[in-house]
Design a protein around this motif. Sequence first.
Motif, PDB file in Angstrom:
ATOM      1  N   VAL A   1      11.376   6.593  -5.143  1.00 37.30           N
ATOM      2  CA  VAL A   1      10.435   6.005  -5.610  1.00 37.30           C
ATOM      3  C   VAL A   1      10.093   6.119  -7.031  1.00 37.30           C
ATOM      4  CG1 VAL A   1       7.807   5.513  -5.327  1.00 37.30           C
ATOM      5  CG2 VAL A   1       9.105   6.016  -3.433  1.00 37.30           C
ATOM      6  N   ALA A   2      10.209   7.616  -7.278  1.00 40.08           N
ATOM      7  CA  ALA A   2       9.831   7.960  -8.631  1.00 40.08           C
ATOM      8  C   ALA A   2      10.843   7.521  -9.540  1.00 40.08           C
ATOM      9  CB  ALA A   2       9.790   9.572  -8.863  1.00 40.08           C
ATOM     10  N   LYS A   3      12.206   7.409  -9.304  1.00 37.69           N
ATOM     11  CA  LYS A   3      13.335   6.667 -10.007  1.00 37.69           C
ATOM     12  C   LYS A   3      13.021   5.387 -10.429  1.00 37.69           C
ATOM     13  CE  LYS A   3      16.796   4.953  -8.308  1.00 37.69           C
ATOM     14  NZ  LYS A   3      18.142   4.506  -7.425  1.00 37.69           N
TER      15      LYS A   3
ATOM     16  N   GLY B   1      11.058   1.439 -14.676  1.00 37.44           N
ATOM     17  CA  GLY B   1       9.954   0.532 -14.843  1.00 37.44           C
ATOM     18  C   GLY B   1      10.319  -0.665 -14.155  1.00 37.44           C
ATOM     19  N   LYS B   2      10.910  -0.589 -12.959  1.00 39.42           N
ATOM     20  CA  LYS B   2      11.326  -1.739 -12.083  1.00 39.42           C
ATOM     21  C   LYS B   2      10.141  -1.606 -10.944  1.00 39.42           C
ATOM     22  CE  LYS B   2      16.244  -1.331 -12.624  1.00 39.42           C
ATOM     23  NZ  LYS B   2      17.220  -0.784 -12.226  1.00 39.42           N
ATOM     24  N   LEU B   3       9.418  -0.609 -10.944  1.00 43.76           N
ATOM     25  CA  LEU B   3       8.107  -0.559  -9.938  1.00 43.76           C
ATOM     26  C   LEU B   3       6.974  -0.143 -10.686  1.00 43.76           C
ATOM     27  CD1 LEU B   3       9.407   1.062  -6.553  1.00 43.76           C
ATOM     28  CD2 LEU B   3       9.100  -1.537  -6.934  1.00 43.76           C
ATOM     29  N   THR B   4       5.863  -0.362 -10.433  1.00 42.36           N
ATOM     30  CA  THR B   4       4.565   0.420 -11.000  1.00 42.36           C
ATOM     31  C   THR B   4       3.459   0.469  -9.863  1.00 42.36           C
ATOM     32  OG1 THR B   4       2.805  -0.067 -12.852  1.00 42.36           O
ATOM     33  CG2 THR B   4       3.572  -2.023 -11.458  1.00 42.36           C
TER      34      THR B   4
ATOM     35  N   ASP C   1       0.798  -1.151   0.166  1.00 50.20           N
ATOM     36  CA  ASP C   1       0.158   0.008   0.243  1.00 50.20           C
ATOM     37  C   ASP C   1       0.742   1.193   0.158  1.00 50.20           C
ATOM     38  OD1 ASP C   1      -1.616   2.185   1.069  1.00 50.20           O
ATOM     39  OD2 ASP C   1      -3.257   0.615   0.781  1.00 50.20           O
ATOM     40  N   ARG C   2       0.582   2.191  -0.702  1.00 52.34           N
ATOM     41  CA  ARG C   2       1.553   3.382  -1.031  1.00 52.34           C
ATOM     42  C   ARG C   2       1.375   4.068   0.399  1.00 52.34           C
ATOM     43  NH1 ARG C   2      -0.238   8.386  -5.264  1.00 52.34           N
ATOM     44  NH2 ARG C   2       1.840   9.469  -4.853  1.00 52.34           N
TER      45      ARG C   2
ATOM     46  N   TYR D   1       3.770  -2.186  -7.080  1.00 50.86           N
ATOM     47  CA  TYR D   1       4.101  -3.259  -7.262  1.00 50.86           C
ATOM     48  C   TYR D   1       5.661  -3.694  -7.687  1.00 50.86           C
ATOM     49  CZ  TYR D   1      -1.047  -4.079  -6.998  1.00 50.86           C
ATOM     50  OH  TYR D   1      -2.163  -4.084  -6.553  1.00 50.86           O
ATOM     51  N   VAL D   2       6.286  -4.550  -7.517  1.00 49.55           N
ATOM     52  CA  VAL D   2       7.556  -4.939  -8.406  1.00 49.55           C
ATOM     53  C   VAL D   2       7.259  -5.131  -9.758  1.00 49.55           C
ATOM     54  CG1 VAL D   2       8.005  -7.087  -7.219  1.00 49.55           C
ATOM     55  CG2 VAL D   2       9.759  -5.733  -8.173  1.00 49.55           C
ATOM     56  N   THR D   3       7.962  -4.903 -10.780  1.00 50.41           N
ATOM     57  CA  THR D   3       7.578  -5.338 -12.120  1.00 50.41           C
ATOM     58  C   THR D   3       8.505  -6.643 -12.341  1.00 50.41           C
ATOM     59  OG1 THR D   3       9.367  -4.007 -12.944  1.00 50.41           O
ATOM     60  CG2 THR D   3       7.217  -3.126 -12.821  1.00 50.41           C
TER      61      THR D   3
END
Length: 400
Positions: free
Chosen positions: A361-363, A368-371, A347-348, A378-380
């Motif tokens: 977090v933005a990085k 594309g490693k998190l979404t 949860d954010r 979530y981890v991608t």
Amino acid sequence: MGALPEGNPWPESNRLATLREPDSFHAYVHIPFCEVRCGYCDFNTYTASELGEVSRSDFDSALISEIEFAANVLSESEIVPRQLSSVFFGGGTPSLMAGEQIHRILNQLSSKFGLAKDAEITLEANPESTSLELLEQLVSAGVNRISFGAQSFDPEVLSVLDRTHRPELLSPLVSYAKDLGLRTSIDLIYGAPGESIESWTATLDAAIALGTEHISAYSLIVEEGTKLATKIRRGLLADVDEDLNAQKHSLADQMFEAAGLRWYEVSNWGNPSVHNQAYWSSKNWWGFGPGAHSHINGNRFWNRKHPAAYQQALKTGSPAIGHEQIDELTHLTESIMLQLRTSEGLDRSVLSRAEVSASVVAKYLAEGKLTMEHNRIYVTKKGRLLVDGIALDLVSSIKA
């Protein structure tokens, strides 16, 4: 075996504070016995020569005593646990215990806490110490899920790991377990020195062919003090190849998904284990047995490691050798480290409450490693192999 963490002494009052509201309740039962110790193993396990006067044949009595002690502690603490949603017999080699011993332990857990109607009751089993008769006894005792320690189907890899079982034992055991109505799982380890992609592919094919509903596949960790670590240090075996391990994880994920086993945690595929999910979500569980860890309402505590010391301590009170209360920041950081590894994500609000740096977090979102979807992170697939480093980076960015 690694040293236990330092902590405060067990409370003399035998009372636990309620730092967070009670949640679902689970039990872990540690069976510390092994016929031989595998060369890679750093778990709290003991062979016959290391046990002193401890007897496997009546060890269930000590575990039953701790269950009674736990029930008294919770009562004195005015903590009313829910019925047990899961019980997990781990080790060690739980399949070395007699079926009637498992039955007595489960009867005590049911008597003191109650078992939910759909409780998941798992026992880890070594193929060499599991018979068709034992499987029948376990079902009669109330076990409904069995997890076989296969590790590999390559005899050469098993030899490197000092595993003593024969791969051909698995198929008839799994087949009979399913006939008895048991849910089945297989544990695998990849990354043993000398294991090729071809060997790992054959192991994956063999594991999938068994038709279990769950498979765990763990990357080999070379623990200091183990026989395997000594061989690697002396140059008798090659070190673990992390790049090759990354390929092996990706191959496992691809093959498991094609077989209908979806990932739900970095090392787990298939129908999720209720017990595993309880750990990752910081639910309440009491760990029974030597070296077992517990978490109750924000209290964490752990037992003496050697079975003899554990049994002796139970004669006068708690077998716990350490205790700590988990503050809110620790709870949040552990949630980040554990839940980000799962398909359910995080949860954010956990990140914002912990004051994780928004730029970090933005990085990872940009890479594309998190979404993020519906306020969950979530981890991608791209970030999955790096998830522990990503989580550590997020935690490290928390404002002091």
